[in-house]
Structures are given as structure tokens and as C-alpha cells.
Design a protein around this motif. Structure first.
Motif, PDB file in Angstrom:
ATOM      1  N   TYR A 144       1.816  -1.715 -10.544  1.00 61.10           N
ATOM      2  CA  TYR A 144       2.226  -0.301 -10.571  1.00 61.10           C
ATOM      3  C   TYR A 144       2.406   0.269  -9.162  1.00 61.10           C
ATOM      4  O   TYR A 144       3.363   0.982  -8.891  1.00 61.10           O
ATOM      5  CB  TYR A 144       1.167   0.554 -11.275  1.00 61.10           C
ATOM      6  CG  TYR A 144       1.057   0.390 -12.769  1.00 61.10           C
ATOM      7  CD1 TYR A 144       2.153   0.584 -13.602  1.00 61.10           C
ATOM      8  CD2 TYR A 144      -0.173   0.084 -13.361  1.00 61.10           C
ATOM      9  CE1 TYR A 144       2.036   0.458 -14.981  1.00 61.10           C
ATOM     10  CE2 TYR A 144      -0.295  -0.038 -14.736  1.00 61.10           C
ATOM     11  CZ  TYR A 144       0.808   0.145 -15.541  1.00 61.10           C
ATOM     12  OH  TYR A 144       0.681   0.023 -16.903  1.00 61.10           O
ATOM     13  N   ASP A 145       1.438  -0.031  -8.271  1.00 63.03           N
ATOM     14  CA  ASP A 145       1.510   0.626  -6.958  1.00 63.03           C
ATOM     15  C   ASP A 145       2.734   0.162  -6.166  1.00 63.03           C
ATOM     16  O   ASP A 145       3.398   0.954  -5.502  1.00 63.03           O
ATOM     17  CB  ASP A 145       0.202   0.477  -6.157  1.00 63.03           C
ATOM     18  CG  ASP A 145      -0.235  -0.962  -5.945  1.00 63.03           C
ATOM     19  OD1 ASP A 145       0.399  -1.868  -6.548  1.00 63.03           O
ATOM     20  OD2 ASP A 145      -1.187  -1.202  -5.190  1.00 63.03           O
ATOM     21  N   GLU A 146       3.051  -1.132  -6.289  1.00 61.81           N
ATOM     22  CA  GLU A 146       4.251  -1.626  -5.603  1.00 61.81           C
ATOM     23  C   GLU A 146       5.504  -1.001  -6.216  1.00 61.81           C
ATOM     24  O   GLU A 146       6.421  -0.591  -5.525  1.00 61.81           O
ATOM     25  CB  GLU A 146       4.365  -3.149  -5.744  1.00 61.81           C
ATOM     26  CG  GLU A 146       3.369  -3.916  -4.923  1.00 61.81           C
ATOM     27  CD  GLU A 146       3.494  -5.416  -5.172  1.00 61.81           C
ATOM     28  OE1 GLU A 146       3.468  -6.164  -4.198  1.00 61.81           O
ATOM     29  OE2 GLU A 146       3.617  -5.832  -6.340  1.00 61.81           O
ATOM     30  N   ALA A 203       1.236   4.250 -14.801  1.00 61.27           N
ATOM     31  CA  ALA A 203       0.043   3.757 -14.104  1.00 61.27           C
ATOM     32  C   ALA A 203      -1.177   4.555 -14.536  1.00 61.27           C
ATOM     33  O   ALA A 203      -2.244   3.991 -14.794  1.00 61.27           O
ATOM     34  CB  ALA A 203       0.245   3.869 -12.594  1.00 61.27           C
ATOM     35  N   ARG A 204      -1.001   5.868 -14.637  1.00 58.91           N
ATOM     36  CA  ARG A 204      -2.142   6.729 -14.967  1.00 58.91           C
ATOM     37  C   ARG A 204      -2.705   6.384 -16.345  1.00 58.91           C
ATOM     38  O   ARG A 204      -3.896   6.470 -16.589  1.00 58.91           O
ATOM     39  CB  ARG A 204      -1.710   8.191 -14.911  1.00 58.91           C
ATOM     40  CG  ARG A 204      -2.781   9.059 -14.299  1.00 58.91           C
ATOM     41  CD  ARG A 204      -2.370  10.504 -14.194  1.00 58.91           C
ATOM     42  NE  ARG A 204      -1.145  10.724 -13.463  1.00 58.91           N
ATOM     43  CZ  ARG A 204      -0.231  11.652 -13.794  1.00 58.91           C
ATOM     44  NH1 ARG A 204      -0.396  12.394 -14.865  1.00 58.91           N
ATOM     45  NH2 ARG A 204       0.832  11.826 -13.068  1.00 58.91           N
ATOM     46  N   SER A 205      -1.852   5.973 -17.259  1.00 59.71           N
ATOM     47  CA  SER A 205      -2.315   5.683 -18.619  1.00 59.71           C
ATOM     48  C   SER A 205      -2.375   4.192 -18.894  1.00 59.71           C
ATOM     49  O   SER A 205      -2.595   3.796 -20.032  1.00 59.71           O
ATOM     50  CB  SER A 205      -1.377   6.317 -19.634  1.00 59.71           C
ATOM     51  OG  SER A 205      -1.194   7.654 -19.344  1.00 59.71           O
ATOM     52  N   ASN A 206      -2.122   3.385 -17.848  1.00 63.85           N
ATOM     53  CA  ASN A 206      -2.126   1.939 -18.030  1.00 63.85           C
ATOM     54  C   ASN A 206      -1.139   1.499 -19.103  1.00 63.85           C
ATOM     55  O   ASN A 206      -1.403   0.570 -19.867  1.00 63.85           O
ATOM     56  CB  ASN A 206      -3.543   1.475 -18.388  1.00 63.85           C
ATOM     57  CG  ASN A 206      -3.943   0.301 -17.536  1.00 63.85           C
ATOM     58  OD1 ASN A 206      -3.136  -0.188 -16.727  1.00 63.85           O
ATOM     59  ND2 ASN A 206      -5.150  -0.174 -17.719  1.00 63.85           N
ATOM     60  N   ALA A 216       2.189  -5.233  -1.696  1.00 65.60           N
ATOM     61  CA  ALA A 216       0.758  -4.969  -1.712  1.00 65.60           C
ATOM     62  C   ALA A 216       0.007  -5.962  -0.815  1.00 65.60           C
ATOM     63  O   ALA A 216      -1.122  -5.713  -0.417  1.00 65.60           O
ATOM     64  CB  ALA A 216       0.236  -5.028  -3.137  1.00 65.60           C
ATOM     65  N   GLY A 217       0.647  -7.093  -0.495  1.00 65.51           N
ATOM     66  CA  GLY A 217      -0.021  -8.103   0.319  1.00 65.51           C
ATOM     67  C   GLY A 217       0.116  -7.874   1.817  1.00 65.51           C
ATOM     68  O   GLY A 217      -0.507  -8.558   2.627  1.00 65.51           O
ATOM     69  N   MET A 218       0.929  -6.912   2.197  1.00 65.76           N
ATOM     70  CA  MET A 218       1.232  -6.640   3.596  1.00 65.76           C
ATOM     71  C   MET A 218      -0.013  -6.429   4.446  1.00 65.76           C
ATOM     72  O   MET A 218      -0.107  -6.883   5.580  1.00 65.76           O
ATOM     73  CB  MET A 218       2.052  -5.355   3.585  1.00 65.76           C
ATOM     74  CG  MET A 218       2.828  -5.056   4.768  1.00 65.76           C
ATOM     75  SD  MET A 218       3.847  -3.627   4.385  1.00 65.76           S
ATOM     76  CE  MET A 218       5.213  -4.295   3.493  1.00 65.76           C
ATOM     77  N   VAL A 219      -0.963  -5.759   3.836  1.00 64.72           N
ATOM     78  CA  VAL A 219      -2.167  -5.376   4.554  1.00 64.72           C
ATOM     79  C   VAL A 219      -2.931  -6.607   5.072  1.00 64.72           C
ATOM     80  O   VAL A 219      -3.631  -6.547   6.067  1.00 64.72           O
ATOM     81  CB  VAL A 219      -3.018  -4.447   3.635  1.00 64.72           C
ATOM     82  CG1 VAL A 219      -3.573  -5.193   2.450  1.00 64.72           C
ATOM     83  CG2 VAL A 219      -4.090  -3.737   4.401  1.00 64.72           C
ATOM     84  N   ARG A 238       2.710  -3.529 -14.445  1.00 59.63           N
ATOM     85  CA  ARG A 238       1.383  -3.243 -14.996  1.00 59.63           C
ATOM     86  C   ARG A 238       0.345  -3.295 -13.890  1.00 59.63           C
ATOM     87  O   ARG A 238       0.650  -3.663 -12.765  1.00 59.63           O
ATOM     88  CB  ARG A 238       1.032  -4.248 -16.096  1.00 59.63           C
ATOM     89  CG  ARG A 238       1.003  -5.669 -15.596  1.00 59.63           C
ATOM     90  CD  ARG A 238       0.634  -6.631 -16.704  1.00 59.63           C
ATOM     91  NE  ARG A 238       0.904  -8.005 -16.318  1.00 59.63           N
ATOM     92  CZ  ARG A 238       1.046  -8.984 -17.167  1.00 59.63           C
ATOM     93  NH1 ARG A 238       0.984  -8.757 -18.451  1.00 59.63           N
ATOM     94  NH2 ARG A 238       1.269 -10.206 -16.743  1.00 59.63           N
ATOM     95  N   GLY A 239      -0.877  -2.950 -14.275  1.00 58.15           N
ATOM     96  CA  GLY A 239      -1.953  -2.963 -13.296  1.00 58.15           C
ATOM     97  C   GLY A 239      -2.366  -4.390 -12.991  1.00 58.15           C
ATOM     98  O   GLY A 239      -2.525  -5.198 -13.888  1.00 58.15           O
ATOM     99  N   VAL A 240      -2.488  -4.711 -11.739  1.00 52.31           N
ATOM    100  CA  VAL A 240      -2.977  -6.030 -11.351  1.00 52.31           C
ATOM    101  C   VAL A 240      -4.195  -5.768 -10.483  1.00 52.31           C
ATOM    102  O   VAL A 240      -4.081  -5.208  -9.407  1.00 52.31           O
ATOM    103  CB  VAL A 240      -1.910  -6.813 -10.565  1.00 52.31           C
ATOM    104  CG1 VAL A 240      -2.458  -8.154 -10.117  1.00 52.31           C
ATOM    105  CG2 VAL A 240      -0.671  -7.014 -11.423  1.00 52.31           C
ATOM    106  N   ASP A 241      -5.366  -6.131 -11.015  1.00 54.85           N
ATOM    107  CA  ASP A 241      -6.591  -5.762 -10.312  1.00 54.85           C
ATOM    108  C   ASP A 241      -6.706  -6.460  -8.979  1.00 54.85           C
ATOM    109  O   ASP A 241      -7.032  -5.886  -7.977  1.00 54.85           O
ATOM    110  CB  ASP A 241      -7.817  -6.132 -11.163  1.00 54.85           C
ATOM    111  CG  ASP A 241      -7.760  -5.414 -12.491  1.00 54.85           C
ATOM    112  OD1 ASP A 241      -7.100  -4.369 -12.527  1.00 54.85           O
ATOM    113  OD2 ASP A 241      -8.340  -5.901 -13.463  1.00 54.85           O
ATOM    114  N   GLN A 242      -6.412  -7.740  -8.993  1.00 51.85           N
ATOM    115  CA  GLN A 242      -6.594  -8.489  -7.758  1.00 51.85           C
ATOM    116  C   GLN A 242      -5.647  -9.677  -7.760  1.00 51.85           C
ATOM    117  O   GLN A 242      -5.605 -10.444  -8.703  1.00 51.85           O
ATOM    118  CB  GLN A 242      -8.040  -8.991  -7.691  1.00 51.85           C
ATOM    119  CG  GLN A 242      -8.432  -9.444  -6.325  1.00 51.85           C
ATOM    120  CD  GLN A 242      -9.701 -10.270  -6.367  1.00 51.85           C
ATOM    121  OE1 GLN A 242     -10.383 -10.339  -7.372  1.00 51.85           O
ATOM    122  NE2 GLN A 242      -9.972 -10.919  -5.269  1.00 51.85           N
TER     123      GLN A 242
END
Ligand code: ADP
Ligand code: ASP
Ligand code: MG
Length: 420
Positions: A201-203, A224-227, A354-357, A245-249
Motif C-alpha cells: 500500500y505505501d509504495e 490501506a486504512r481498511s486493509n 520501500a527498500g530504498m531506505v 495490499r499490506g506487506v508487513d515485512q
């Protein structure tokens, strides 16, 4: 009664319902889903470029049309397509009912042309679904508490679909469009772009907000807010598409997931302002009060003979140019010696991941790619998951191609190892 396999909201965009033949094809697809046992609610956009034509028409009669009238006009586009889709479904023996935003219970705030959804009153929709009737809902529109017609902002049918899916507690929301899913960049700009089987979601929110118009950013935020699982797929083929979708890790994080470009930016630079701490807050407060959303910001303190001077630069969307320029002009007029430069032809190219960091040197890689392609950078903005560069507009697409190549996004990667 047959058991329901899943409750699904299906959304079809403008190209997908662009002609009578396409409307019939969409009806066939919906009928097949119903026959497979799914309980389906449909959301459709206006046919083809209907909304663009309405926008043009309004521009021919008024320079500054009232938002209320813009919404009244633009909402008419979806009224056409819902009736056609519902009638085509009925023709196939699938009970269906077209619903305008207000009939579907889509209640919004009163901010015309970009109204926020306040709530969805699902009573009528639930009653139709319970009777086995497919609601065919007009995307992009709603109604205020006072009964005024509103629209959600261009591309907003995606947000209608997700809001309905959340309110109806659907199993998922499928956004059916004219590409096979979400790609590493717009496949019309970079033909080697690769389809992403899944995106977090964040990406996706960053990609959408930074110009990947395949999803309306607010639809991703809501999902994202409601998954709510969001599937992006083609309404022309049978490709499974992309799941958002949400990917925790993610154990393996690639530094860059995708590249976007926003060709709709204007850059304003105020030079020679006094270097006082109250200057930045009051300028940006004045812009905010004028309702303008400022994007990339730069600030430079220069030491000069008459004391330190401040240069403040920022970008806004082209639609906000007039109002932002009015504020900026007032500002330079009230600060002696200050000047204003407006560059109407810039674009913002961004890399997102999301992996940039976890990967140092990603920003440097982008700057190098642009330098090698002889593309000058005017401004830079970064966050944990994106790097954006403002470049001359005519080089915007070349910048996307250079970035896509630099990070080898066309290459099929190792499958991601997910730890949930
Ligand atoms: P719809 O009318 O179905 O809502 P849109 O035109 O709003 O469709 O969005 C689909 C378009 O988004 C595609 O045709 C494609 O050109 C564009 N697009 C931009 N970036 C991307 C991306 N990263 N992945 C897929 N499509 C993208
Ligand atoms: N018809 C509207 C538009 O063109 C809404 C949408 O397509 O999502 O912006
Ligand atoms: Mg769209």
C-alpha cells in the motif's frame, strides 16, 4: 439460493466502457462473475474522454466557473455509462440497477470538484444485493448533506469503488482498466516496463500520488486504512493483474519499485527575501489559506553585501498556478528588491521503493542517470521511500526512461521472500 463465493466491487474505467461494444463486453464480464457465484457491485466511469469534453465545454462558457456548476456538469458523464451497463446486463438476463451517487448513498463534504467522502449509506445497495440485483454505481460523484451534487476529483471513480468495497465489507475491490496491472512505470512511456504482481500500500500510494495515474491516490489511502485488498487488472484480457495490499515485512527489499512522472507542475521561485525566521511560515501559510497545495520546496540563504537574503522555491500543480502566482506576486511587491520567477514547464520525476531506505546511493544513482542523459535537475525532494527531481518538462519522459534503465527495472527479479 446459491452460496455466495465472494462479495466483490468491480470498477471499470473510461476506456473499458468507451464504446457500445465495450459496454457489452463489460456486461459479459460482470455476467460471468455473477454466474460463477460472486456477489457483485459495479462502479463505472464516464465513457472514454467524456469528462475531458465536459471540462472543455465549461471552459468555453466561463473562465472561473462555480464549483457547483462544474460538478453538476461533470457528474453527467457517469449517468450515461451506468444506464448503458445496467441495460446491457439486463439484456443478458442479469438483474441490474443503475445508481447515481446520491442513490448509492455516497455522502461527501461540500468541497466541490475535490469532495472528500464522508460516509456511504449502504441501505439501498444492501437491499439490491440481497435481492440478487447488481447495483451499477456512478463513480466519481456524491451528494452533500444539503443535497448538492459533488465530484471527488479527476480519476475519482477508483475512490468510489474502494469506498463502496469498504462500506459493503467486500472481500476485495478490483479496478479493471486498460493495462494488465501496475507496472514499474507507465508502459506507454517505457515499453519494457514490467508488471508488478504485488505492491505494498505505501509504495502504491507514493506511485499514485507522484503521477502513476493507474490508481487515484485517495483510493489507495482508503484501501490501506481498511486493509481492503485492491486488485488492478485489465478489463480486456484475463491476466491476474497486480494485488495491492499490506506487506508487513519484506526480507528482500529492492531499492526501487517504480518510476513516475508528473508533467503537470509549475515552479515558482521568490528571490531576495529578507532572511527572517517568520518569512517561510508566513509565505506558506498565505499559500495554504489560498487553498494551494505546495509540493517540492527549496530554500537557500545567500550572503550579500546588504545582509543575508533568502530564496524560496516551490512547485504547485498547474491548476493552482494562478492562485499561487497571485500570492507570490503580492509577496514580492511587499518586500523591496525581491523578484519572482515562474517556470511553467517543469515535470517531477520520482523513483519509489520501500527498500530504498536500506540501500545507500539510490538518490545518487538517480542524479547520475539524469546527468548522463543531459537532464538538468532544478529541485530535489526525498523521503524514506522516494526521491523526486524537478526537471524541464520536455525532458520528463526521457528522465523516466533514464531512471528505469539505471535501476534495471525491466529485469525480472528473484521472487520476494515475504515474512508475514
Ligand atoms: P481508467 O480509465 O481505467 O481509470 P486510467 O487512464 O485512469 O484508466 O489509468 C490507466 C493508465 O495509467 C494506463 O493506461 C497507463 O498509461 C497509466 N499508467 C501510468 N503509470 C502506470 C503504471 N505504473 N502502471 C500501469 N499503468 C500506468
Ligand atoms: N470520469 C472521471 C474522470 O475522467 C472519473 C474517473 O474516470 O475516474 O476523471
Ligand atoms: Mg483512472
Amino acid at each position: 439460493m446459491r452460496p455466495v463465493m465472494a462479495r466483490i466491487v468491480l470498477k471499470y474505467g473510461g476506456t473499458s466502457v468507451g464504446t457500445a461494444a465495450r459496454v457489452r463486453a463489460v456486461a459479459d464480464l460482470v455476467a460471468a462473475r455473477c454466474a460463477a457465484g460472486d456477489e457483485v457491485a459495479v462502479v463505472v466511469s464516464a465513457m472514454g474522454h467524456a469528462t475531458d469534453h465536459l471540462v472543455d465545454l465549461m471552459a468555453q462558457v466561463s473562465e472561473r466557473p462555480p464549483g457547483r456548476e462544474v460538478d453538476m456538469l461533470l457528474a453527467s458523464g457517469e449517468q450515461v455509462s451506468i444506464a448503458l451497463v445496467a441495460a446491457a446486463l439486463e439484456g443478458l438476463g442479469v438483474p441490474a440497477r443503475s445508481m447515481l451517487g446520491f442513490q448509492a448513498g455516497m455522502v461527501t463534504a461540500a468541497d466541490h470538484t475535490r469532495a472528500a467522502i464522508a460516509r456511504v449509506e449502504t441501505g439501498r445497495l444492501e437491499a439490491l444485493l440481497a435481492e440478487g440485483i447488481v447495483p451499477v454505481v456512478a463513480g466519481f460523484q456524491g451528494i452533500t448533506e444539503d443535497g448538492e451534487v459533488t465530484t471527488l476529483g479527476r480519476g475519482g471513480s477508483d475512490t468510489t469503488a474502494v469506498a463502496l468495497a469498504v462500506a459493503l465489507k467486500a472481500d476485495r475491490c478490483e479496478i479493471c482498466t486498460d493495462v494488465d496491472g501496475v507496472y514499474t512505470t507507465d508502459p506507454r512511456v517505457v515499453p519494457e516496463a514490467r508488471l508488478l504482481p504485488e505492491v505494498a500500500y505505501d509504495e502504491m500510494l507514493e506511485l499514485a500520488s507522484l503521477g502513476a495515474k493507474v490508481l487515484h491516490p485517495r483510493s489507495v489511502e482508503l484501501a490501506a486504512r481498511s486493509n481492503m485488498p485492491l486488485v488492478v487488472r485489465s478489463s480486456f484480457g484475463s491476466h491476474p493483474g497486480t494485488i495491492v495490499r499490506g506487506v508487513d515485512q519484506l526480507e528482500i527489499r529492492h531499492p526501487v519499485t517504480g518510476v513516475t512522472v508528473d508533467l503537470d507542475q509549475v515552479r515558482l521561485v521568490l528571490r531576495g527575501l529578507p532572511d527572517r525566521p517568520d518569512i517561510p511560515p508566513s509565505l506558506f501559510m498565505a499559500l495554504a489559506q489560498a487553498g494551494r497545495n505546495v509540493d517540492v520546496i527549496t530554500m537557500l540563504v545567500r550572503t550579500g553585501p546588504g545582509g543575508d537574503q533568502l530564496d524560496l522555491g516551490f512547485t504547485v500543480a498547474s491548476g493552482d498556478r494562478k492562485a499561487a502566482a497571485e500570492v507570490a506576486t503580492r509577496w514580492v511587491a511587499s518586500h523591496q528588491g525581491a523578484t519572482l520567477e515562474i517556470d511553467d514547464s517543469v515535470a517531477k520525476v520520482s523513483i519509489v521503493g520501500a527498500g530504498m531506505v536500506h540501500h545507500p546511493g539510490v538518490a545518487a544513482g538517480l542524479f547520475e542517470a539524469l546527468e548522463q542523459a543531459a537532464i538538468p535537475i532544478r529541485m530535489i525532494a526525498t523521503s524514506e521511500i522516494k526521491v523526486s527531481c524537478v526537471v524541464p518538462r520536455h525532458l520528463g519522459l526521457a528522465a523516466v526512461q533514464a531512471a528505469h534503465r539505471r535501476f534495471a527495472l525491466h529485469e525480472v527479479r528473484q521472487p520476494r521472500v515475504l515474512a508475514r
